[in-house]
Write a protein that holds these residues in place. Structure first.
Motif, short mmCIF file in Angstrom:
data_model
loop_
_atom_site.label_atom_id
_atom_site.label_comp_id
_atom_site.label_asym_id
_atom_site.label_seq_id
_atom_site.Cartn_x
_atom_site.Cartn_y
_atom_site.Cartn_z
N GLN A 17 26.65 61.48 -37.86
CA GLN A 17 26.55 61.97 -39.24
C GLN A 17 26.36 63.48 -39.21
N ILE A 18 27.05 64.17 -40.11
CA ILE A 18 26.96 65.62 -40.15
C ILE A 18 25.58 66.03 -40.68
N LEU A 19 25.01 67.07 -40.09
CA LEU A 19 23.71 67.57 -40.54
C LEU A 19 23.87 68.71 -41.54
N LYS A 20 24.91 69.50 -41.37
CA LYS A 20 25.12 70.63 -42.27
C LYS A 20 26.62 70.84 -42.42
N ASP A 24 35.63 73.81 -45.87
CA ASP A 24 36.43 72.78 -46.51
C ASP A 24 35.85 71.38 -46.36
N ILE A 25 34.88 71.19 -45.49
CA ILE A 25 34.34 69.85 -45.21
C ILE A 25 33.06 69.61 -45.99
N ALA A 26 33.03 68.50 -46.75
CA ALA A 26 31.83 68.14 -47.52
C ALA A 26 30.94 67.17 -46.76
N ASP A 27 31.56 66.24 -46.00
CA ASP A 27 30.76 65.25 -45.30
C ASP A 27 31.58 64.61 -44.17
N ASP A 52 34.89 59.28 -40.69
CA ASP A 52 35.36 59.44 -42.07
C ASP A 52 35.08 60.86 -42.53
N PHE A 53 36.15 61.60 -42.84
CA PHE A 53 36.03 62.98 -43.30
C PHE A 53 36.17 63.02 -44.82
N LEU A 54 35.25 63.70 -45.49
CA LEU A 54 35.36 63.96 -46.92
C LEU A 54 35.44 65.47 -47.11
N TYR A 55 36.51 65.92 -47.75
CA TYR A 55 36.74 67.35 -47.92
C TYR A 55 36.26 67.82 -49.29
N ALA A 56 35.99 69.09 -49.40
CA ALA A 56 35.49 69.67 -50.65
C ALA A 56 36.47 69.46 -51.80
N SER A 57 37.74 69.32 -51.47
CA SER A 57 38.77 69.09 -52.50
C SER A 57 38.72 67.69 -53.09
#
Length: 207
Positions: A17-20, A24-27, A52-57
């Motif tokens: 899991q991303i910490l920060k 362009d990447i939200a999560d 699973d990549f969630l982008y700011a767009s």
């Protein structure tokens, strides 16, 4: 000395899991699996991740990656298959074999196109690199710089800087609460990956 270490075949599962986030990447969230098996005359290692990549767009993507390899126990021969997928579609695949001697060696790719990569003297394959890290950690040596070939991209060669530090007393006490780790030596190992050539001040990525 690294050849005297006898690794225990094992399978480890990690939740990622991303910490920060930024740019362009939200999560990012996903799983990684690592399996290390004894195949008599070598070590078979499989690494897989699904993220699973969630982008700011607002767009999303499922990104998968795998590296399946075999490495002889003397550290001189290596075979590899690396794949990357996005939303189930194969984006890239690298396949081949390599060998090393005291004067260096050569990696031979047969996918996606046939080509060779020269390996410098002193280069290591991944399992020998891991065993050398353990050996140095047991001796109290805090650093290792090595060029490592894993076949994970078109060149497959990285300069890896490793910093080894012992666990704190609190971390040792916490580890001893787990039956699998009670009394087992452990260390922090920070790895910074650089291009094999050039004088880059910043690593391409760190683990």
């Amino acid at each position: 000395a690294a050849g005297m270490i006898d690794p225990l075949p094992h399978r480890a599962l990690y939740h990622m899991q991303i910490l920060k986030s930024g740019g362009d990447i939200a999560d990012i969230e996903g799983e990684m699996a690592f399996e290390w098996q004894d195949s008599c005359d070598g070590w078979s290692v499989t690494q897989r991740s699904q993220m699973d990549f969630l982008y700011a767009s607002g767009d999303a993507a499922k990104v998968g990656w795998s590296l399946t390899s075999w490495e002889s126990k003397d550290g001189k021969r290596y075979r590899f298959v690396s794949r990357e997928l996005t939303n189930g579609e194969l984006i890239s695949e690298f396949r081949g074999d390599a060998d090393l001697s005291k004067n260096g060696g050569e990696a031979r790719y047969n996918k996606p196109d046939a080509h060779q990569t020269a390996l410098p003297a002193g280069a290591l394959f991944p399992t020998q690199h891991s065993l050398k890290l353990i050996d140095l950690a047991m001796k109290g040596t805090p650093m290792l710089w090595a060029e490592v070939f894993d076949g994970s991209d078109k060149d497959g060669l990285f300069a890896v800087s490793a910093a080894i530090t012992p666990l704190s007393d609190a971390e040792r006490k916490e580890a001893d609460q787990r039956p699998q780790l009670k009394g087992v030596p452990g260390w922090h190992v920070s790895l910074a990956f650089y291009p094999p050539e050039g004088q880059a001040a910043e690593p391409e990525h760190e683990q």
